[in-house]
Design an enzyme around this catalytic site. Structure first.
Site, PDB file in Angstrom:
ATOM      1  N   GLY A 109      -8.580  -8.864   8.868  1.00  0.00           N
ATOM      2  CA  GLY A 109      -9.349  -8.458   7.694  1.00  0.00           C
ATOM      3  C   GLY A 109      -8.753  -7.322   6.906  1.00  0.00           C
ATOM      4  O   GLY A 109      -8.889  -7.276   5.702  1.00  0.00           O
ATOM      5  N   CYS A 110      -8.096  -6.387   7.526  1.00  0.00           N
ATOM      6  CA  CYS A 110      -7.461  -5.266   6.812  1.00  0.00           C
ATOM      7  C   CYS A 110      -6.220  -4.862   7.579  1.00  0.00           C
ATOM      8  O   CYS A 110      -6.308  -4.445   8.729  1.00  0.00           O
ATOM      9  CB  CYS A 110      -8.428  -4.098   6.680  1.00  0.00           C
ATOM     10  SG  CYS A 110      -7.736  -2.748   5.705  1.00  0.00           S
ATOM     11  N   PHE A 111      -5.057  -4.975   6.961  1.00  0.00           N
ATOM     12  CA  PHE A 111      -3.828  -4.827   7.721  1.00  0.00           C
ATOM     13  C   PHE A 111      -3.293  -3.409   7.873  1.00  0.00           C
ATOM     14  O   PHE A 111      -2.535  -3.139   8.782  1.00  0.00           O
ATOM     15  CB  PHE A 111      -2.721  -5.727   7.203  1.00  0.00           C
ATOM     16  CG  PHE A 111      -2.496  -5.752   5.712  1.00  0.00           C
ATOM     17  CD1 PHE A 111      -2.216  -4.625   4.987  1.00  0.00           C
ATOM     18  CD2 PHE A 111      -2.544  -6.968   5.045  1.00  0.00           C
ATOM     19  CE1 PHE A 111      -1.977  -4.691   3.622  1.00  0.00           C
ATOM     20  CE2 PHE A 111      -2.303  -7.049   3.687  1.00  0.00           C
ATOM     21  CZ  PHE A 111      -2.021  -5.906   2.975  1.00  0.00           C
TER      22      PHE A 111
END
Length: 155
Positions: A79-81
């Site tokens: 979802g968020c790197f």
């Protein structure tokens, strides 16, 4: 004390809810709780990101596209790197390189803005090239699940 007169011509509860919903839509974009359909996804582009060929990892110094002999590749989509990539650098040994990008989805080669719009079907992910003789896949997975909250909207 001043007395405020009520007006019957003021906004109704329903109107107030719609106004708040419209403001939230402007701030947050489309409803990201539903996956975009392939037919409604953004068109994207055929060329991959410019200047990636030969690029070296800023922190680790290795070529981003290189996979040395006896190394493995894993992709962690959460979802968020940004936080995930930084956490993987901190593993004590065995990480050759990391690269952030987009997983799955319908839009070819999306930009950051397109992927964040919710209109491509992608999730953000981290590609990890690692040496299994120095760090096991289980150790990387352990770190991932200890750092990742799958119940949060952005991982």
């Amino acid at each position: 004390r001043p007395v405020l007169a009520s007006s019957s011509s003021g906004p109704t509860t329903s109107t107030k809810r719609n106004m708040i919903a419209n403001i939230l839509d402007l701030l947050g974009g489309p409803d990201k709780s539903q996956m975009v359909s392939p037919d409604d996804a953004l068109p994207g582009r055929s060329q991959k990101m410019a200047n990636i060929e030969g690029l070296r990892h800023y922190v680790l110094g290795n070529k981003l596209e290189e996979v040395p002999p006896n190394h493995e590749v894993a992709v962690f989509a959460n979802g968020c790197f940004w936080g995930s990539e930084k956490g993987i650098w901190r593993l004590p040994k065995g990480i050759h390189s990391t690269a952030v990008g987009y997983c799955a989805g319908f839009t070819p080669n999306p930009t950051y803005e397109e992927a964040c719009s919710g209109l491509t079907g992608h999730t953000e992910g981290v590609r990890v090239v690692y040496d299994p003789s120095q760090v096991s896949f289980v150790d990387i997975l352990r770190w991932f699940w200890e750092a990742h909250d799958p119940t949060s909207g952005m991982g």
